[in-house]
Write a protein that holds these residues in place. Structure first.
Motif, PDB file in Angstrom:
ATOM      1  N   LYS A 173      35.744  39.868  28.424  1.00 37.73           N
ATOM      2  CA  LYS A 173      35.580  40.184  29.842  1.00 37.73           C
ATOM      3  C   LYS A 173      34.460  39.327  30.440  1.00 37.73           C
ATOM      4  O   LYS A 173      34.616  38.754  31.518  1.00 37.73           O
ATOM      5  CB  LYS A 173      35.279  41.670  30.020  1.00 37.73           C
ATOM      6  N   LYS A 178      39.576  36.769  37.766  1.00 37.43           N
ATOM      7  CA  LYS A 178      39.883  38.197  37.754  1.00 37.43           C
ATOM      8  C   LYS A 178      41.002  38.418  36.742  1.00 37.43           C
ATOM      9  O   LYS A 178      41.709  37.480  36.368  1.00 37.43           O
ATOM     10  CB  LYS A 178      40.340  38.664  39.142  1.00 37.43           C
ATOM     11  N   GLN A 179      41.187  39.649  36.310  1.00 35.61           N
ATOM     12  CA  GLN A 179      42.255  39.951  35.350  1.00 35.61           C
ATOM     13  C   GLN A 179      43.610  39.479  35.861  1.00 35.61           C
ATOM     14  O   GLN A 179      44.439  39.011  35.087  1.00 35.61           O
ATOM     15  CB  GLN A 179      42.305  41.443  35.039  1.00 35.61           C
ATOM     16  N   THR A 180      43.831  39.574  37.149  1.00 32.55           N
ATOM     17  CA  THR A 180      45.109  39.186  37.737  1.00 32.55           C
ATOM     18  C   THR A 180      45.283  37.671  37.848  1.00 32.55           C
ATOM     19  O   THR A 180      46.377  37.202  38.151  1.00 32.55           O
ATOM     20  CB  THR A 180      45.283  39.819  39.132  1.00 32.55           C
ATOM     21  N   ASP A 181      44.218  36.913  37.595  1.00 34.28           N
ATOM     22  CA  ASP A 181      44.292  35.449  37.663  1.00 34.28           C
ATOM     23  C   ASP A 181      44.842  34.820  36.389  1.00 34.28           C
ATOM     24  O   ASP A 181      45.220  33.650  36.402  1.00 34.28           O
ATOM     25  CB  ASP A 181      42.899  34.843  37.929  1.00 34.28           C
ATOM     26  N   ARG A 232      35.710  35.749  30.773  1.00 30.29           N
ATOM     27  CA  ARG A 232      36.595  35.596  31.923  1.00 30.29           C
ATOM     28  C   ARG A 232      35.809  35.576  33.227  1.00 30.29           C
ATOM     29  O   ARG A 232      36.009  34.715  34.084  1.00 30.29           O
ATOM     30  CB  ARG A 232      37.629  36.736  31.936  1.00 30.29           C
ATOM     31  N   LYS A 233      34.875  36.519  33.357  1.00 32.60           N
ATOM     32  CA  LYS A 233      34.080  36.592  34.581  1.00 32.60           C
ATOM     33  C   LYS A 233      33.201  35.360  34.758  1.00 32.60           C
ATOM     34  O   LYS A 233      32.997  34.895  35.882  1.00 32.60           O
ATOM     35  CB  LYS A 233      33.234  37.863  34.587  1.00 32.60           C
ATOM     36  N   GLN A 274      48.223  42.198  34.014  1.00 31.48           N
ATOM     37  CA  GLN A 274      46.886  42.785  34.138  1.00 31.48           C
ATOM     38  C   GLN A 274      46.633  43.912  33.143  1.00 31.48           C
ATOM     39  O   GLN A 274      45.574  43.934  32.512  1.00 31.48           O
ATOM     40  CB  GLN A 274      46.643  43.241  35.586  1.00 31.48           C
TER      41      GLN A 274
END
Length: 83
Positions: free
Chosen positions: A29, A38-41, A32-33, A47
């Protein structure tokens, strides 16, 4: 692999990953950040599945590789001799 486009925060995170109980403590996480995603990216992973992957303690290499690719990264495994 070129590291020019990766965020400095990611490098600092990667350098401080902690090995515990034969597992590497990888905070997907945070990774990714740090990439501004974002999770949807993440392309190719729904997701809810991103959430499950980020919360697992033990991942298959194929799942980790799929996650890396979805983040626009390339996974590399390196073995080193113990000192």
């Amino acid at each position: 692999m070129s590291y020019d486009n990766l965020d400095l925060e990611f490098f600092e995170y990667a350098k401080t990953a902690i090995k515990q109980n034969d597992y590497y403590d990888i905070d997907l996480k945070a990774l990714r950040k740090s990439l501004g995603l974002k999770q949807t990216d993440l392309v190719g992973i729904d997701q809810p599945d991103v959430s499950k992957i980020e919360n697992r303690l033990d991942l298959k290499l194929s799942t980790l590789n799929k996650y890396a690719k979805a983040c626009g990264l390339e996974m590399e495994i390196v073995f080193h001799r113990k000192h």
